[in-house]
Write a protein that holds these residues in place. Structure first.
Motif, PDB file in Angstrom:
ATOM      1  N   LEU A  16      30.879   9.722  24.792  1.00  0.00           N
ATOM      2  CA  LEU A  16      31.883   8.948  25.896  1.00  0.00           C
ATOM      3  C   LEU A  16      31.895   9.937  26.967  1.00  0.00           C
ATOM      4  N   GLY A  17      30.954  10.860  27.178  1.00  0.00           N
ATOM      5  CA  GLY A  17      30.775  11.175  28.451  1.00  0.00           C
ATOM      6  C   GLY A  17      32.259  12.334  28.908  1.00  0.00           C
ATOM      7  N   GLY A  18      32.743  12.518  27.880  1.00  0.00           N
ATOM      8  CA  GLY A  18      33.970  13.424  28.087  1.00  0.00           C
ATOM      9  C   GLY A  18      34.904  13.417  26.788  1.00  0.00           C
ATOM     10  N   LEU A  19      36.023  14.117  27.020  1.00  0.00           N
ATOM     11  CA  LEU A  19      37.319  14.182  25.840  1.00  0.00           C
ATOM     12  C   LEU A  19      38.245  13.209  26.271  1.00  0.00           C
ATOM     13  N   TYR A  20      38.267  11.992  25.248  1.00  0.00           N
ATOM     14  CA  TYR A  20      39.258  11.277  25.224  1.00  0.00           C
ATOM     15  C   TYR A  20      40.091  10.965  24.178  1.00  0.00           C
ATOM     16  N   ASP A  21      41.203  10.546  24.164  1.00  0.00           N
ATOM     17  CA  ASP A  21      41.756  10.118  23.053  1.00  0.00           C
ATOM     18  C   ASP A  21      41.462   8.611  22.522  1.00  0.00           C
ATOM     19  N   VAL A  22      40.680   8.506  21.458  1.00  0.00           N
ATOM     20  CA  VAL A  22      40.075   7.451  20.751  1.00  0.00           C
ATOM     21  C   VAL A  22      41.025   6.803  19.737  1.00  0.00           C
ATOM     22  N   CYS A  23      41.226   5.700  20.476  1.00  0.00           N
ATOM     23  CA  CYS A  23      42.375   4.712  19.829  1.00  0.00           C
ATOM     24  C   CYS A  23      42.044   3.499  19.039  1.00  0.00           C
ATOM     25  N   VAL A  24      40.862   2.919  19.557  1.00  0.00           N
ATOM     26  CA  VAL A  24      40.302   1.704  18.929  1.00  0.00           C
ATOM     27  C   VAL A  24      38.846   2.003  19.003  1.00  0.00           C
ATOM     28  N   ILE A  25      38.371   1.433  17.724  1.00  0.00           N
ATOM     29  CA  ILE A  25      36.605   1.475  17.317  1.00  0.00           C
ATOM     30  C   ILE A  25      36.585   0.286  16.673  1.00  0.00           C
ATOM     31  N   ARG A  26      35.328  -0.334  17.010  1.00  0.00           N
ATOM     32  CA  ARG A  26      35.094  -1.598  16.637  1.00  0.00           C
ATOM     33  C   ARG A  26      33.585  -1.640  16.588  1.00  0.00           C
ATOM     34  N   ALA A  27      33.297  -1.759  14.984  1.00  0.00           N
ATOM     35  CA  ALA A  27      31.812  -1.975  14.586  1.00  0.00           C
ATOM     36  C   ALA A  27      31.535  -3.151  13.901  1.00  0.00           C
ATOM     37  N   MET A  28      30.455  -3.767  13.597  1.00  0.00           N
ATOM     38  CA  MET A  28      29.988  -4.799  12.733  1.00  0.00           C
ATOM     39  C   MET A  28      28.792  -4.242  11.963  1.00  0.00           C
ATOM     40  N   ASN A  29      28.867  -4.785  10.595  1.00  0.00           N
ATOM     41  CA  ASN A  29      27.810  -4.908   9.464  1.00  0.00           C
ATOM     42  C   ASN A  29      26.963  -5.877  10.081  1.00  0.00           C
ATOM     43  N   THR A  30      25.779  -5.572  10.852  1.00  0.00           N
ATOM     44  CA  THR A  30      24.877  -6.542  11.302  1.00  0.00           C
ATOM     45  C   THR A  30      24.414  -7.532  10.473  1.00  0.00           C
ATOM     46  N   SER A  31      23.786  -7.303   9.207  1.00  0.00           N
ATOM     47  CA  SER A  31      23.349  -8.200   8.338  1.00  0.00           C
ATOM     48  C   SER A  31      22.066  -8.882   8.923  1.00  0.00           C
ATOM     49  N   HIS A  32      21.355  -8.207   9.511  1.00  0.00           N
ATOM     50  CA  HIS A  32      20.313  -8.422  10.072  1.00  0.00           C
ATOM     51  C   HIS A  32      20.203 -10.117  10.665  1.00  0.00           C
ATOM     52  N   ALA A  33      21.044 -10.051  11.591  1.00  0.00           N
ATOM     53  CA  ALA A  33      21.101 -11.286  12.305  1.00  0.00           C
ATOM     54  C   ALA A  33      21.226 -12.552  11.251  1.00  0.00           C
ATOM     55  N   GLU A  84      31.027  -9.980  10.270  1.00  0.00           N
ATOM     56  CA  GLU A  84      32.420  -9.951  11.324  1.00  0.00           C
ATOM     57  C   GLU A  84      32.749  -8.486  11.392  1.00  0.00           C
ATOM     58  N   TRP A  85      33.669  -8.280  12.453  1.00  0.00           N
ATOM     59  CA  TRP A  85      34.089  -6.968  13.110  1.00  0.00           C
ATOM     60  C   TRP A  85      34.912  -6.321  11.974  1.00  0.00           C
ATOM     61  N   THR A  86      34.632  -5.024  12.021  1.00  0.00           N
ATOM     62  CA  THR A  86      35.541  -4.069  11.538  1.00  0.00           C
ATOM     63  C   THR A  86      36.314  -3.447  12.531  1.00  0.00           C
ATOM     64  N   THR A  87      37.615  -3.512  12.764  1.00  0.00           N
ATOM     65  CA  THR A  87      38.536  -3.100  13.831  1.00  0.00           C
ATOM     66  C   THR A  87      39.309  -1.916  13.492  1.00  0.00           C
TER      67      THR A  87
END
Length: 191
Positions: free
Chosen positions: A103-120, A160-163
């Protein structure tokens, strides 16, 4: 085949793609963090991860670290080249690894979003066990790390996204997605 698709707010958008899965209707996402303004605790907060610095334990060809947080949708990528290579992927045969956003510095991380790609959608491999870690400094150099989410898929997961909404937010300067194992038909990696 019949598929059961979760749609909590019954608005016709599956939960994994719904910007506000508990509130029906169309939603704006001003900061492009994957959470709609109507249910984002800070819709005007900057998305500091988008197009930021990335690293990975290893990478597989065109499925590189530059795609981890490029903000491109599957549709945008397919329009350009017909093939979705807009994600990070482990090399063939690697069962574990990680991808990280600095993130390039210290932040309060509040939301993370990731996807299990399943090879397109080629259905030959997927991340089975995973975790998301927020750290203050490089975890391999003694930075304090906190696991904020984890999971396991025992069958092929939907693409699909995991939020993850953190309340309270967690201070950190890096977010790491750990692939702890994968399931496969072709002995290939996961992302």
């Amino acid at each position: 085949y019949e598929f059961d698709v979760a749609d909590t707010d019954m608005d016709g958008v599956p939960d994994g793609y719904d910007l506000c899965p508990d509130i029906a209707g169309e939603h704006e996402d001003t900061n492009r963090n994957g959470v709609g303004d109507d249910c984002d605790s800070c819709p005007d907060c900057e998305n500091v991860a988008l197009e930021g610095r990335t690293a990975a334990s290893e990478t597989n060809g065109t499925y590189s670290v530059r795609h981890i947080n490029d903000g491109k949708t599957e549709e945008e990528v397919r329009e350009r080249n017909g093939i979705d290579t807009s994600y990070w992927l482990l090399p063939r045969g690697r069962q574990a690894g990680w991808a990280e956003v600095n993130l390039g510095g210290l932040y309060d991380v509040c939301v993370i979003r990731a996807m299990n790609t399943s090879h397109a959608g080629r259905y030959d491999y997927w991340t089975s066990s995973w975790e998301i870690v927020v750290s203050d400094g490089d975890p391999e150099a003694g930075g304090i790390a906190e696991t904020v989410a984890n999971g396991r898929y025992d069958t092929y997961p939907p693409m699909e996204w995991t939020t993850v909404v953190l309340d309270p937010c967690v201070p950190g300067d890096r977010v790491r997605y750990n692939v702890l194992g994968y399931d496969s038909n072709y002995a290939t990696g996961a992302g």
